[in-house]
Design a protein around this motif. Sequence first.
Motif, PDB file in Angstrom:
ATOM      1  N   TYR A   1      60.245  22.206  21.974  1.00 32.57           N
ATOM      2  CA  TYR A   1      59.478  20.806  22.364  1.00 32.57           C
ATOM      3  C   TYR A   1      60.962  19.910  22.722  1.00 32.57           C
ATOM      4  O   TYR A   1      60.677  18.603  22.396  1.00 32.57           O
ATOM      5  CB  TYR A   1      58.907  20.163  21.410  1.00 32.57           C
ATOM      6  CG  TYR A   1      57.668  21.091  20.821  1.00 32.57           C
ATOM      7  CD1 TYR A   1      56.506  20.890  21.773  1.00 32.57           C
ATOM      8  CD2 TYR A   1      57.526  22.086  20.074  1.00 32.57           C
ATOM      9  CE1 TYR A   1      55.296  21.723  21.701  1.00 32.57           C
ATOM     10  CE2 TYR A   1      56.565  22.807  19.794  1.00 32.57           C
ATOM     11  CZ  TYR A   1      55.289  22.506  20.640  1.00 32.57           C
ATOM     12  OH  TYR A   1      54.086  23.478  20.381  1.00 32.57           O
ATOM     13  N   SER A   2      61.582  20.273  23.373  1.00 31.20           N
ATOM     14  CA  SER A   2      62.813  19.372  23.859  1.00 31.20           C
ATOM     15  C   SER A   2      62.577  18.668  25.285  1.00 31.20           C
ATOM     16  O   SER A   2      61.627  19.017  25.719  1.00 31.20           O
ATOM     17  CB  SER A   2      64.170  20.338  23.793  1.00 31.20           C
ATOM     18  OG  SER A   2      64.140  21.034  24.954  1.00 31.20           O
ATOM     19  N   GLU A   3      63.561  17.851  25.601  1.00 36.46           N
ATOM     20  CA  GLU A   3      63.442  17.255  26.846  1.00 36.46           C
ATOM     21  C   GLU A   3      63.167  18.210  28.087  1.00 36.46           C
ATOM     22  O   GLU A   3      62.837  17.851  29.149  1.00 36.46           O
ATOM     23  CB  GLU A   3      64.466  16.053  27.251  1.00 36.46           C
ATOM     24  CG  GLU A   3      64.332  14.975  25.985  1.00 36.46           C
ATOM     25  CD  GLU A   3      65.449  14.002  26.109  1.00 36.46           C
ATOM     26  OE1 GLU A   3      66.254  14.268  27.239  1.00 36.46           O
ATOM     27  OE2 GLU A   3      65.668  13.090  25.482  1.00 36.46           O
ATOM     28  N   SER A   4      63.591  19.264  27.800  1.00 35.32           N
ATOM     29  CA  SER A   4      63.733  20.183  28.988  1.00 35.32           C
ATOM     30  C   SER A   4      62.228  20.574  29.586  1.00 35.32           C
ATOM     31  O   SER A   4      61.717  20.870  30.621  1.00 35.32           O
ATOM     32  CB  SER A   4      64.238  21.603  28.593  1.00 35.32           C
ATOM     33  OG  SER A   4      63.645  22.332  27.581  1.00 35.32           O
TER      34      SER A   4
ATOM     35  N   LEU B   1      63.794  22.517  19.058  1.00 36.69           N
ATOM     36  CA  LEU B   1      64.741  22.383  19.996  1.00 36.69           C
ATOM     37  C   LEU B   1      64.520  23.541  21.049  1.00 36.69           C
ATOM     38  O   LEU B   1      64.751  23.351  22.217  1.00 36.69           O
ATOM     39  CB  LEU B   1      66.114  22.632  19.579  1.00 36.69           C
ATOM     40  CG  LEU B   1      66.934  21.827  18.713  1.00 36.69           C
ATOM     41  CD1 LEU B   1      68.087  22.198  18.189  1.00 36.69           C
ATOM     42  CD2 LEU B   1      66.735  20.475  19.333  1.00 36.69           C
ATOM     43  N   GLU B   2      63.699  24.853  20.538  1.00 37.96           N
ATOM     44  CA  GLU B   2      63.344  25.836  21.560  1.00 37.96           C
ATOM     45  C   GLU B   2      62.144  25.559  22.187  1.00 37.96           C
ATOM     46  O   GLU B   2      61.861  26.226  23.507  1.00 37.96           O
ATOM     47  CB  GLU B   2      63.096  27.057  20.888  1.00 37.96           C
ATOM     48  CG  GLU B   2      64.539  27.654  20.230  1.00 37.96           C
ATOM     49  CD  GLU B   2      64.428  28.827  19.311  1.00 37.96           C
ATOM     50  OE1 GLU B   2      63.245  29.465  19.499  1.00 37.96           O
ATOM     51  OE2 GLU B   2      65.270  29.069  18.737  1.00 37.96           O
TER      52      GLU B   2
ATOM     53  N   ASN C   1      66.643  24.339   8.785  1.00 31.66           N
ATOM     54  CA  ASN C   1      67.268  24.817  10.147  1.00 31.66           C
ATOM     55  C   ASN C   1      66.342  25.484  11.248  1.00 31.66           C
ATOM     56  O   ASN C   1      66.344  25.470  12.383  1.00 31.66           O
ATOM     57  CB  ASN C   1      68.409  25.723  10.045  1.00 31.66           C
ATOM     58  CG  ASN C   1      69.599  24.898   9.173  1.00 31.66           C
ATOM     59  OD1 ASN C   1      69.817  23.343   9.662  1.00 31.66           O
ATOM     60  ND2 ASN C   1      70.573  25.438   8.541  1.00 31.66           N
ATOM     61  N   VAL C   2      65.268  26.408  10.499  1.00 26.79           N
ATOM     62  CA  VAL C   2      64.621  27.086  11.353  1.00 26.79           C
ATOM     63  C   VAL C   2      63.644  26.271  12.005  1.00 26.79           C
ATOM     64  O   VAL C   2      63.010  26.027  13.081  1.00 26.79           O
ATOM     65  CB  VAL C   2      63.753  28.026  10.605  1.00 26.79           C
ATOM     66  CG1 VAL C   2      62.709  28.665  11.599  1.00 26.79           C
ATOM     67  CG2 VAL C   2      64.716  29.259  10.063  1.00 26.79           C
ATOM     68  N   CYS C   3      63.034  25.176  10.954  1.00 26.00           N
ATOM     69  CA  CYS C   3      62.297  24.011  11.643  1.00 26.00           C
ATOM     70  C   CYS C   3      62.816  23.460  12.907  1.00 26.00           C
ATOM     71  O   CYS C   3      62.126  23.024  13.898  1.00 26.00           O
ATOM     72  CB  CYS C   3      61.818  23.118  10.344  1.00 26.00           C
ATOM     73  SG  CYS C   3      61.006  23.615   9.187  1.00 26.00           S
TER      74      CYS C   3
END
Length: 294
Positions: A277-280, A274-275, A267-269
């Motif tokens: 390297y997401s599309e944001s 998500l924090e 979950n940490v990986c």
Amino acid sequence: FTTFINIFLYTFFFMLFNNHKIKLIHAHGPATALAAFFLSKLFGKKWFLTLHCVYPFSGVKGIVGRYVFKDCTNIFAVSSLVKDKLEKDMLGKPVNITTVNYWIDTNLFNIKDRVESRKALQLSPNGFYVFFISRLLPEKGVIEFIEAAKRDKKKKFVVVGDGELSEYVKNNQTDNLIYLGRKSGQDLVNCYNAADVMCAFCTRPEGFGRRVIESLSCGTPVIVTETFPKESINDYIGRFIPNMSYNKILSAINNFTNRKDIKKLRNVCRNFVLENYSESNGLKIIEMYKNLLS
């Protein structure tokens, strides 16, 4: 040079007939930067650049590169490694460099059941699996990875990829060294999920390690050489090794053996990606477009 000529001529004729539609030129890499430099002069357009790798800046290439790069409005570097190297190579010449990280499809690269992923790849559901996912080239550490497999028969070592060392890998297959060939799409997602830990090495500086981020997004920790960007992992979800020697590889692997926090680790990986390297991340480029066009 041939790449520059082809890009320049194609883009020149495209812009000749579509000049009124083009307001900004976004170049990727040195060859397209040189083309954008001339096209911006011919058509009176702003241009900026994204650098995806650590490029050598020496001799004539360094002189031309510094002259061209200082002309662009902004440079996007895909990692701090690329940014720091470019700032050093520019020798104090004025240039605006911003770090803008890649992003991946976090919906595709997602956590799946580890046992089911192994079954999909026709692997035994049991055991500790170490995956090597890369182009099979000498500088990527495949030989050292195989040497590590020969010295630790208790774990399963799996090679995924193709390249000039494909036959070498095939000829070295054993009960604990498995070659799956090149994988993509959902099969690649299964590879990341089937692994207890994933390895990615290189002797040269890596501008960015996409396979590292894809693995983490699937909840699988990674082992990388110190040639990868420092921000791509942290000490909880991965390990940096100073070189690709088999003993360094085995030592790093043992850090992930028999861990009691596997669910938390996965979950940490995933949350790390998500924090960071997401599309944001793409929104930064869109904002830059808006700023340059305003």
